[in-house]
Design an enzyme around this catalytic site. Structure first.
Site, PDB file in Angstrom:
ATOM      1  N   ARG A  76      53.287  27.525  59.747  1.00 16.92           N
ATOM      2  CA  ARG A  76      52.256  27.092  60.703  1.00 16.92           C
ATOM      3  C   ARG A  76      52.611  25.762  61.355  1.00 16.92           C
ATOM      4  NH1 ARG A  76      46.546  29.470  58.560  1.00 16.92           N
ATOM      5  NH2 ARG A  76      47.408  31.254  57.487  1.00 16.92           N
TER       6      ARG A  76
ATOM      7  N   ARG B 151      36.626  32.140  61.433  1.00 18.15           N
ATOM      8  CA  ARG B 151      35.639  31.067  61.173  1.00 18.15           C
ATOM      9  C   ARG B 151      36.026  29.797  61.909  1.00 18.15           C
ATOM     10  NH1 ARG B 151      36.346  26.745  58.230  1.00 18.15           N
ATOM     11  NH2 ARG B 151      38.258  27.533  57.305  1.00 18.15           N
ATOM     12  N   ARG B 152      37.301  29.425  61.815  1.00 12.37           N
ATOM     13  CA  ARG B 152      37.751  28.213  62.508  1.00 12.37           C
ATOM     14  C   ARG B 152      37.684  28.396  64.023  1.00 12.37           C
ATOM     15  NH1 ARG B 152      42.721  27.592  58.208  1.00 12.37           N
ATOM     16  NH2 ARG B 152      41.714  26.105  56.797  1.00 12.37           N
TER      17      ARG B 152
ATOM     18  N   CYS C 275      35.972  39.259  55.029  1.00 12.53           N
ATOM     19  CA  CYS C 275      36.852  38.158  55.418  1.00 12.53           C
ATOM     20  C   CYS C 275      36.860  37.953  56.927  1.00 12.53           C
ATOM     21  CB  CYS C 275      38.270  38.451  54.938  1.00 12.53           C
ATOM     22  SG  CYS C 275      39.488  37.255  55.458  1.00 12.53           S
TER      23      CYS C 275
ATOM     24  N   THR D  31      45.356  29.301  64.590  1.00 17.78           N
ATOM     25  CA  THR D  31      44.655  29.501  63.330  1.00 17.78           C
ATOM     26  C   THR D  31      44.481  30.992  63.114  1.00 17.78           C
ATOM     27  OG1 THR D  31      42.591  29.280  62.093  1.00 17.78           O
ATOM     28  CG2 THR D  31      42.410  29.168  64.483  1.00 17.78           C
TER      29      THR D  31
ATOM     30  N   ARG E 143      49.459  33.544  61.347  1.00 14.96           N
ATOM     31  CA  ARG E 143      49.352  33.500  59.895  1.00 14.96           C
ATOM     32  C   ARG E 143      50.677  33.006  59.351  1.00 14.96           C
ATOM     33  NH1 ARG E 143      49.488  38.737  56.202  1.00 14.96           N
ATOM     34  NH2 ARG E 143      49.544  36.940  54.804  1.00 14.96           N
ATOM     35  N   GLY E 144      50.749  32.918  58.019  1.00 13.36           N
ATOM     36  CA  GLY E 144      51.967  32.378  57.424  1.00 13.36           C
ATOM     37  C   GLY E 144      51.627  31.188  56.544  1.00 13.36           C
ATOM     38  N   ASN E 145      52.640  30.701  55.821  1.00 15.68           N
ATOM     39  CA  ASN E 145      52.408  29.571  54.927  1.00 15.68           C
ATOM     40  C   ASN E 145      52.380  28.260  55.707  1.00 15.68           C
ATOM     41  OD1 ASN E 145      55.078  28.882  55.457  1.00 15.68           O
ATOM     42  ND2 ASN E 145      55.850  29.863  53.599  1.00 15.68           N
TER      43      ASN E 145
ATOM     44  N   LYS F  56      38.474  30.224  47.547  1.00 18.76           N
ATOM     45  CA  LYS F  56      38.064  30.905  48.778  1.00 18.76           C
ATOM     46  C   LYS F  56      38.723  32.276  48.929  1.00 18.76           C
ATOM     47  CE  LYS F  56      41.098  28.270  51.970  1.00 18.76           C
ATOM     48  NZ  LYS F  56      42.153  29.162  52.335  1.00 18.76           N
ATOM     49  N   ASP F  57      39.772  32.573  48.130  1.00 12.85           N
ATOM     50  CA  ASP F  57      40.391  33.902  48.173  1.00 12.85           C
ATOM     51  C   ASP F  57      39.664  34.931  47.315  1.00 12.85           C
ATOM     52  OD1 ASP F  57      42.416  32.928  49.813  1.00 12.85           O
ATOM     53  OD2 ASP F  57      43.836  32.612  48.164  1.00 12.85           O
TER      54      ASP F  57
END
Length: 324
Positions: free
Chosen positions: A158, A130-131, A249, A126, A152-154, A82-83
């Site tokens: 989150r 999209r979400r 994106c 999020t 954002r973030g890993n 998806k990236d």
């Protein structure tokens, strides 16, 4: 390069990227009989603190890996599919798309809550328009009162927002949590009928140089053994839809192609797409079903046809909407 010299696998440095690259490295060792070493590459997307939509969208995690491939510093690279930007550079080839993980989005919420049990005014984190679009649309249609909060973030960062009480819930991809062995933290799996995933979500892409040498050609042939034709057809259709909607994106596009089976026999592929405004007030959601694509061009056509239908139903007017 001797037969036993290690193959160099380029990977991002995040815990998730290292986990999924490690799994691919094991599979490549099995099919080639050669050692594989991970080469960690820092991408701009890993170091920038800006929101993804502001720093150039999906390509920010991919460019540095592709540059390393083209310079010959690594032999192949693993990306979250998806990236990947939808345009494929001619000098590089998508050698394999392995069997897809669970494509669904999931909720990690406080007090083990499910999405529909969140309290009124619940703050849901999020970074994905999209979400946001789909969660807000679902909430509006089902009398839920939620506020989507951009983060954002890993994964650690989150989930940390929930553990610290800053947010009531966060939305993540099931595949990522599965790959790092943390799926038990999920409090709710979101049905794809509620939230369609990002095009290609849950799938990996193994990319290498496009075979100008005998070594490149041999590597492409070896990596092809890891390819899953059904996954490749599905993600090709999803990404074709995304490309035809000209969706950067920051445009909230969800898509999922799945196989419809009659008993043990796979009969058809269904492709579903959604595009909407982040507030969820306007959503265009359509699906199409056809024979399982047997070629790249057939899979591309499936995506383009559904995109054309979505554009006539008003998707074009939504594509200019940007999440602020």
């Amino acid at each position: 390069m001797s037969e036993q010299s290690p193959l160099r696998l380029g990977t991002r440095r995040s815990k998730l990227a290292m986990a999924q690259s490690g799994q691919v490295a094991d599979a490549v060792r099995r099919v080639t009989g050669r050692p594989v070493e991970l080469v960690e590459i820092t991408t701009y997307g890993d170091t920038s603190r800006e929101h993804l939509a502001q720093i150039g969208g999906t390509g920010v995690f991919v460019t540095a890996l592709r540059d390393a491939l083209l310079r010959g510093e690594v032999d192949f690279a693993v990306h979250s599919l998806k990236d990947l930007p939808t345009a494929q550079p001619e000098e590089l080839v998508l050698a394999a798309v392995p069997v897809r993980e669970d494509p669904r989005d999931v909720i990690v919420a406080r007090d083990a809550l499910r999405f529909t049990d969140l309290p009124r005014g619940a703050r849901v984190g999020t970074g994905s328009p999209r979400r946001m679009a789909q969660l807000n649309a679902y909430a509006r249609g089902h009398g839920l009162d939620i506020e989507t909060v951009p983060i954002r973030g890993n994964i650690d960062t989150r989930v940390g927002y929930v553990r610290s009480g800053e947010l009531d819930a966060v939305v993540l991809a099931a595949a990522g949590l599965n790959r790092i062995g943390r799926i038990e933290e999920v409090t709710d799996f979101l049905s794809v009928d509620t939230v369609l995933p990002a095009p290609g979500q849950g799938a990996l892409a193994i990319e290498c140089r496009a075979g100008n040498t005998a070594q490149d050609a041999a590597l492409i042939a070896a990596l092809a053994e890891l390819d899953d034709p059904f996954t490749r057809a599905a993600v090709t259709a999803e990404r074709s839809l995304l490309a035809a909607l000209e969706a950067g994106c920051s445009a909230p596009v969800g898509a999922l192609a799945d196989l419809l089976a009659d008993g043990q026999v796979v009969k058809e592929m269904r492709l579903r797409g959604v595009v909407g405004t982040p507030d969820g007030r306007t959503l265009v959601q359509l699906s199409t079903t056809g024979p399982v694509p047997e070629t790249h061009d057939q899979a591309m056509a499936l995506g383009r046809e559904l995109a054309a239908e979505m554009l006539t139903k008003g998707a074009a007017g939504l594509m200019g909407e940007r999440a602020h």
